[in-house]
Design an enzyme around this catalytic site. Structure first.
Site, PDB file in Angstrom:
ATOM      1  N   GLU A  97      47.850  37.182  70.408  1.00  0.00           N
ATOM      2  CA  GLU A  97      49.215  36.879  69.998  1.00  0.00           C
ATOM      3  C   GLU A  97      50.306  37.635  70.738  1.00  0.00           C
ATOM      4  O   GLU A  97      51.400  37.108  70.941  1.00  0.00           O
ATOM      5  CB  GLU A  97      49.358  37.152  68.487  1.00  0.00           C
ATOM      6  CG  GLU A  97      48.538  36.255  67.595  1.00  0.00           C
ATOM      7  CD  GLU A  97      49.002  34.809  67.632  1.00  0.00           C
ATOM      8  OE1 GLU A  97      50.223  34.565  67.605  1.00  0.00           O
ATOM      9  OE2 GLU A  97      48.140  33.924  67.723  1.00  0.00           O
ATOM     10  N   SER A 106      38.323  30.134   0.468  1.00  0.00           N
ATOM     11  CA  SER A 106      38.036  31.310  -0.362  1.00  0.00           C
ATOM     12  C   SER A 106      38.060  32.621   0.401  1.00  0.00           C
ATOM     13  O   SER A 106      37.979  33.693  -0.218  1.00  0.00           O
ATOM     14  CB  SER A 106      36.675  31.136  -1.040  1.00  0.00           C
ATOM     15  OG  SER A 106      36.724  30.065  -1.957  1.00  0.00           O
TER      16      SER A 106
END
Length: 848
Positions: free
Chosen positions: A124, A490
């Site tokens: 690069e 319950s």
């Protein structure tokens, strides 16, 4: 020495000489300008060149102002925070998930191997260490290439340095234009004035997009090779270096030869730059690419409901995307330590699944997972539907066609197989679960139509260690453990009894288990409650017996005598919910969640102290700073370098006292009897100190169990998402309690035999289990049905000793009870014949 003499013979001073020099210089300059003016008048080409140069300078200045006036400040890079995924750890510290839409891992410059750096520079920007941000030689070549390709539609060679790429990737953007290139150059020069070369390269190697949803070399190394950067070979590093040019191309099989050619070019460049030897490069060229198949990070799917609940809470607190704040879930780089116990989570998932499958039994296939209409693009539609299942060898597929009980099924990977056992109600386009039965043949499998949720919590801290919100999160992400509002039945009764104990009753208090009606006015008459199955009362019994046997009539009578406003306040204090003062809520008619019920029961197990339940222990930002923790107590003096002579600092007590400690213990002690000889007796064979309560809602539409030990408290319910009857045989003790039992059995080493510890002030008294009277001279035994038991009392509330008169009273009450039951039976039959009898519980949304 002689004095200077002027031309006319006068003496010349230094001032005169200085004036003469200036006049001579002016004359020379004037002469030159005169010559330039003459050339300007006489030479047309010079005038044209001047005009062009002036126009060029003005144009350049204007262009610079236009391009540079709104460019980002390079100083932002000093504080740049790249988007990072959130990492989630379990209770043991191991990573269990990451919330990520991109693969990103941040490294420091010193973590990058030199050969990897050299490979990228060779590919690069070989002059990176020497240029000032712009490589003018490379830029000239890019300009020529751009001019040659202008109008062709082809993209010209970039010519960007690594510094320019940092500017593009982080500050400017990837627009393809001359203007963007100019901006890139300006910003690159500014970056070089703000950051050193190592900092620039660190940003570049961490941020560069490299395909496969990878940003940065570490993420790419894992994505392409399954390695970390320090494990890369030379040919691996060279391959990564070619990716910035075409990140989505070189990693594909069809471009393998192109990728090898480009990789080998990078290796040659490394040799020419002196960063690799020729033998090293040739050896690397001989290697294949060695890429692993594209893969998605895999995590244990048994944690899916837990992980999703953590994600939901994080998004509520910090936001989802970067624009929502610096600590967002998908960009903030958070580290989240959860309370997840992976072993307990697997046990909860497996137990709930087993319970759902057991209930489903031989019931028919009900409906598909989903349905798609575009069968021409069935694979795309199936992928988009994102339905998966992680159970045995089952898979989710789409029915492509059918003929009788056979057909074809397609899967998300594009494979098509034969299908058998196709239900009559199934049709083409249905998404179904299937399992292989032979080579190339699958059979339809039935996912339970019924669902449910389960959660486990540590009562001493509120840490949620496991949760399961359904059969499989890949099919349905709705978390019924925390999101489903259901009637608790319950399981709410212990808090009715707790209220009564706080206002003067005791576990031995006798309560009539008999008809209880509420007068609703002349138009409505009496509205009457019933026990489970519609049976009448059984005479007077102790509160303990009423809770152990889950007697509705006793519970309603206790709630009425204590005062429903007080009962409702208790429900609110323990976090179950906020209800109106109707008696039906004493039987669980109000809606709540498994999570709230588990947290309320945890307060019972913890002597009335309740901790806010949480699946998260603490959260750190990307820099390791703790920004949230569930235990937020402070102790400013705990870290003093030296003792200041004052009293030792104390950390504030955690939790909130929501119930009186003796009351909470009394309820737990009674609930141990529910396991020993009551409705949850199936758990007795676990042979450990355990408390709990079953629940069955009206219909029955839901069945529950909530309970545990001092180590863990859990809760589970089973029911249809659109409530409908589970069948007359369905009860919490038959369906829900066995699910909890399986969890305990599969994680038995986690559960201690530590009994519940009574708080100060509790007195343990021997009583007759039936009458509740104190007994002297007889020791309680381990027999669950023993006549004499230990009972917990607050000071000065112990019952008197049992006498012969008490025995006479007991027999009399039993006879009266038999007579009353006979009368009730006749009255009920008559009312049924007349059609006037109504059920108060059902009309009020009641439960039993």
């Amino acid at each position: 020495m002689t004095d200077d003499i002027s031309e006319n013979g006068a003496e010349q001073t230094p001032e005169d000489a200085h004036f003469r020099l200036r006049r001579g210089a002016r004359a020379a300059i004037s002469g030159r300008f005169a010559g330039l003016r003459k050339a300007w008048r006489e030479r047309k080409w010079l005038r044209r060149f001047g005009y062009l140069a002036g126009a060029g300078c003005i144009a350049f200045g204007g262009l610079y102002v236009v391009v540079a006036h709104d460019l980002p400040d390079a100083n932002k890079l000093l504080e740049y925070q790249p988007p990072l995924p959130t990492m989630v750890r379990g209770g043991d510290g191991a990573i269990v998930y990451s919330y990520a839409r991109e693969r990103r891992v941040q490294l420091r410059f010193v973590d990058f191997p030199p050969k990897l750096i050299d490979a990228f520079l060779s590919a690069e920007d070989k002059t990176f260490w020497t240029h000032g941000g712009v490589d003018f030689g490379g830029l000239a070549g890019a300009v020529v290439d751009y001019a040659a390709k202008f109008g062709t539609g082809s993209r010209a060679r970039g010519g960007s340095t690594i510094t320019q790429q940092v500017a593009k990737n982080i500050l400017i953007g990837d627009e393809y234009s001359v203007t963007r290139k100019l901006k890139e150059m300006i910003v690159a020069r500014r970056i070089e004035g703000v950051l050193n070369k190592q900092q620039i390269l660190e940003l570049y190697l961490n941020e560069i997009p490299l395909g496969r949803q990878s940003f940065g070399v570490q993420a790419a190394a894992r994505a392409y090779f399954g390695k970390d950067v320090d494990q890369l070979d030379l040919h691996d590093a060279a391959f990564l270096a070619i990716l910035p040019k075409a990140p989505e191309r070189y990693g594909r099989k069809q471009y393998e030869e192109m990728a090898i050619t480009r990789r080998n070019w990078v290796l040659d460049q490394m040799v020419s730059n002196g960063w690799a030897t020729r033998p090293e490069a040739e050896a690397a060229k001989a290697k294949p690419l060695g890429l692993i198949p594209r893969r998605v990070e895999t995590y244990d799917t048994s944690n899916a409901y837990f992980i999703e609940e953590v994600r939901r809470r994080l998004i509520d607190q910090y936001g989802e995307k970067a624009e929502d704040g610096p600590n967002s879930v998908y960009a903030g780089g958070l580290w989240v330590r959860t309370s997840l116990d992976t072993e307990m989570q697997k046990a909860v998932r497996d137990a709930l699944r087993a319970g759902l499958l057991n209930y489903q039994g031989g019931r028919a296939w009900a409906h598909p997972i989903a349905h798609i209409n575009d069968l021409e693009n069935w694979q795309t539609e199936l992928i988009v539907a994102n339905k998966t299942i992680d159970y045995k060898d089952w898979r989710v597929g789409v029915i492509l066609d059918r003929s009788g009980s056979t057909g074809r099924i397609g899967f998300a990977d594009g494979n098509v197989s034969a299908l058998t056992n196709v239900p009559e109600a199934a049709k083409a386009g249905d998404l179904i679960a299937a399992a292989p039965v032979s080579a190339g043949t699958y059979a339809v499998r039935t996912i339970p139509d019924v669902s449910g949720g389960m959660m486990m919590e540590q009562p001493g801290s509120g840490r949620i260690v496991a949760m399961q919100g359904g059969f499989d999160a890949g099919i349905d992400s709705f978390n019924r453990a925390v999101q489903a509002e259901r009637q608790p039945g319950s399981t709410i009764k212990p808090f009715v009894y707790a209220t009564a104990l706080q206002y003067g009753m005791t576990p031995a208090t006798q309560v009539l288990d008999g008809t209880f009606c509420v007068y609703q006015g002349a138009a409505l008459g009496d509205k009457c409650f019933r026990n489970f199955g519609g049976e009448g009362g059984a005479g007077s019994h102790t509160m303990r017996w009423g809770l152990e046997q889950s007697r509705n009539l006793m519970t309603v009578r206790i709630a009425n005598d204590t005062g429903m406003p007080r009962v409702i306040k208790t429900f609110h204090n323990v976090g179950i919910g906020d209800y109106k003062a109707y008696l039906s809520f004493a039987l669980g008619a109000g809606e709540t969640t498994v999570a709230r019920m588990v947290n309320a029961y945890s307060a019972l197990a913890n002597n009335g102290v309740q901790f806010q339940s949480s699946p998260i222990d603490y959260i750190q930002d990307r820099n390791g700073k703790v920004i949230w923790k569930s235990d937020n107590r402070r102790c400013d003096s705990c870290n003093m370098a030296e003792w200041d002579g004052k009293p030792m600092p104390r950390v504030d007590r955690r939790g909130k006292q929501v119930l009186d400690a003796p009351t909470a213990y009394q309820v737990v002690h009674m609930l141990e009897g529910v396991v020993t000889r009551g409705t949850a007796v199936r758990l007795r064979e676990l042979n450990m100190p355990m408390f709990g309560k079953t629940g069955t809602t009206n219909g029955p539409t839901d069945v529950w169990f909530v309970g545990g030990t001092q180590d863990y408290v859990g809760g589970v319910y089973i029911g249809y998402d659109s409530p409908r009857s589970l069948g007359g045989y369905a009860q919490g003790g038959r369906i829900a309690a066995p699910i909890f039992k399986q969890v305990v059995e599969s994680t038995r080493p986690r559960w201690s035999m530590q009994p519940f510890i009574a708080p100060a002030g509790i007195r343990m008294v021997r009583i007759d289990r039936v009458t509740g009277k104190q007994v002297m001279g007889v020791e309680p035994s381990d027999d669950p049905k023993a006549a004499v038991i230990w009972e917990a009392f607050k000071p000065d509330t112990e019952p008197r000793q049992y006498t012969a008169e008490d025995e006479f009273t007991r027999r009399r009450d039993a006879l009266v009870s038999e007579i009353r039951r006979a009368r009730e039976a006749r009255s009920a039959a008559a009312a049924q014949d007349s059609g006037d009898m109504t059920n108060f519980v059902e009309e009020q949304g009641g439960v039993y």
